[in-house]
Design a protein around this motif. Structure first.
Motif, PDB file in Angstrom:
ATOM      1  N   THR A   1       0.847  -1.194   0.000  1.00 55.70           N
ATOM      2  CA  THR A   1       0.000   0.000   0.000  1.00 55.70           C
ATOM      3  C   THR A   1       0.879   1.240   0.000  1.00 55.70           C
ATOM      4  O   THR A   1       2.044   1.182   0.397  1.00 55.70           O
ATOM      5  N   GLY A   2       0.326   2.354  -0.473  1.00 55.45           N
ATOM      6  CA  GLY A   2       1.145   3.546  -0.519  1.00 55.45           C
ATOM      7  C   GLY A   2       0.361   4.802  -0.819  1.00 55.45           C
ATOM      8  O   GLY A   2      -0.878   4.824  -0.799  1.00 55.45           O
TER       9      GLY A   2
ATOM     10  N   LEU B   1      -7.539   0.790   4.955  1.00 56.71           N
ATOM     11  CA  LEU B   1      -6.185   1.263   5.195  1.00 56.71           C
ATOM     12  C   LEU B   1      -5.839   2.369   4.197  1.00 56.71           C
ATOM     13  O   LEU B   1      -6.042   2.214   2.991  1.00 56.71           O
ATOM     14  N   GLY B   2      -5.344   3.492   4.704  1.00 54.26           N
ATOM     15  CA  GLY B   2      -4.983   4.596   3.824  1.00 54.26           C
ATOM     16  C   GLY B   2      -3.966   5.514   4.485  1.00 54.26           C
ATOM     17  O   GLY B   2      -3.494   5.253   5.598  1.00 54.26           O
ATOM     18  N   TYR B   3      -3.675   6.613   3.799  1.00 55.02           N
ATOM     19  CA  TYR B   3      -2.590   7.509   4.215  1.00 55.02           C
ATOM     20  C   TYR B   3      -3.103   8.942   4.358  1.00 55.02           C
ATOM     21  O   TYR B   3      -2.799   9.810   3.547  1.00 55.02           O
ATOM     22  N   PRO B   4      -3.869   9.226   5.423  1.00 55.06           N
ATOM     23  CA  PRO B   4      -4.479  10.554   5.573  1.00 55.06           C
ATOM     24  C   PRO B   4      -3.542  11.623   6.116  1.00 55.06           C
ATOM     25  O   PRO B   4      -3.765  12.798   5.876  1.00 55.06           O
TER      26      PRO B   4
ATOM     27  N   ALA C   1       0.547   5.575   7.661  1.00 52.45           N
ATOM     28  CA  ALA C   1      -0.663   4.795   7.364  1.00 52.45           C
ATOM     29  C   ALA C   1      -1.570   4.720   8.587  1.00 52.45           C
ATOM     30  O   ALA C   1      -1.100   4.661   9.724  1.00 52.45           O
ATOM     31  N   TYR C   2      -2.873   4.721   8.305  1.00 49.39           N
ATOM     32  CA  TYR C   2      -3.882   4.538   9.347  1.00 49.39           C
ATOM     33  C   TYR C   2      -4.846   3.439   8.921  1.00 49.39           C
ATOM     34  O   TYR C   2      -5.143   3.278   7.732  1.00 49.39           O
TER      35      TYR C   2
ATOM     36  N   GLY D   1      -7.371  11.842   2.053  1.00 53.26           N
ATOM     37  CA  GLY D   1      -6.097  11.205   1.762  1.00 53.26           C
ATOM     38  C   GLY D   1      -6.163   9.697   1.777  1.00 53.26           C
ATOM     39  O   GLY D   1      -5.248   9.018   1.305  1.00 53.26           O
ATOM     40  N   MET D   2      -7.256   9.116   2.332  1.00 51.56           N
ATOM     41  CA  MET D   2      -7.400   7.662   2.353  1.00 51.56           C
ATOM     42  C   MET D   2      -8.034   7.127   1.079  1.00 51.56           C
ATOM     43  O   MET D   2      -7.980   5.915   0.818  1.00 51.56           O
TER      44      MET D   2
END
Length: 301
Positions: A17-18, A142-145, A163-164, A197-198
């Motif tokens: 993931t990224g 799962l994402g990058y907020p 990542a959150y 951002g997610m």
């Protein structure tokens, strides 16, 4: 109970993931490169993200959405992964695959930094579920907020990644669409917390398989602090059309669909409930008792 937490840097999921960012040539030194989104590898050199993430970037730097672009892009887009073993790895997006009917895009990438993959590099990719999800099922998004990408004239691109993971339940299934304007495609409603951002990140079902792609979140009432989130269903992605091959990126003799990569084993898939006709229309078989309003029937999209 819904929960929202930062992800440990050693978590295996971080290897595939990224963060999706506008490329290094797109802004002046010191400027933040926005908007940002998330994504995830599904096969070597192929990642999925939310199409609206790419559309927002293309509208900012090109003046139109991805399907409207003719010819070469006037900017770059990167996919940045903070790999648990190899650290920050940046991939240059060199091609796209999409269908105009869903909010998911396939990104075809090549290594940017490092230019060569580390010796012994092993591709980690998730298993995708092509079945209809189940209302009430527990999910994890799962994402990058809380990440950013800035350009410095001396050291170049700087990417900060965090990542959150957000856990919750599927509260409603929209089998073909939620509405005709904002979410006109198969999606799930969830009580999982989704932050900016997610979008584009993977959503895992209770078996740990990807069943959807993070889409959006809306505040129920202004100032209430309460929101509802939506996930684009994964199964229509079987109809994403690709016109290039990867490693290296080159024009394919003829277009093909993502479903073919599942059929030949390049993408790990289970619950093969989908079929794709020559026009790209995806059909899903919904087993009896699995979904309201579509019991024992076929759904088409």
């Amino acid at each position: 109970m819904a929960s929202y937490n930062s992800v440990n840097g050693a978590e295996r999921k971080l290897s595939f993931t990224g963060l999706v960012v506008a490329g290094e040539i797109s802004d002046d030194a010191g400027q933040e490169l926005l908007p940002l989104g998330s994504g995830f590898f599904v096969a070597p050199y192929i990642a999925l993200s939310a199409r609206h993430v790419i559309d927002e970037i293309t509208k900012r730097f090109h003046g139109c959405t991805l399907p409207e672009i003719k010819g070469e892009l006037a900017f770059g887009i990167d996919f940045a992964v903070l790999h648990p073993q190899y650290g920050l790895m940046k991939w240059a997006v060199m091609g796209y695959g999409y269908t105009p009917t869903i909010d998911v895009v396939a990104l075809l990438v090549e290594p940017r930094d490092p230019v060569q993959l580390p010796e012994g590099f092993n591709w980690e990719t998730p298993t995708l579920s092509f079945a209809q999800a189940v209302e009430g099922e527990e999910i994890s998004a799962l994402g990058y907020p809380q990440s950013d990408h800035r350009f410095d004239s001396e050291v170049g691109s700087r990417v900060r990644i965090q990542a959150y993971s957000s856990d919750g339940y599927i509260t409603q299934i929209h089998e073909l669409r939620r509405d005709s304007t904002m979410l006109p495609y198969p999606c799930y409603e969830t009580d999982a917390r989704i932050e900016g951002g997610m979008s584009g990140g993977p959503v895992f079902n209770s078996a740990g398989q990807v069943c959807g792609v993070i889409n959006s979140s809306f505040e129920l009432e202004p100032g209430s602090g309460e929101s509802v989130s939506y996930v684009a269903a994964l199964w229509p992605c079987a109809g994403i059309e690709l016109t290039d091959t990867v490693n290296p990126i080159s024009k394919s003799p003829k277009p093909y669909y993502l479903q073919m990569l599942v059929d030949v084993g390049l993408i790990k898939g289970v619950d093969r409930m989908t079929s794709v006709d020559p026009s790209g229309k995806v059909t899903i078989l919904v087993p009896s008792g699995r979904a309201r309003g579509a019991q024992g029937t076929d759904g088409h999209f």
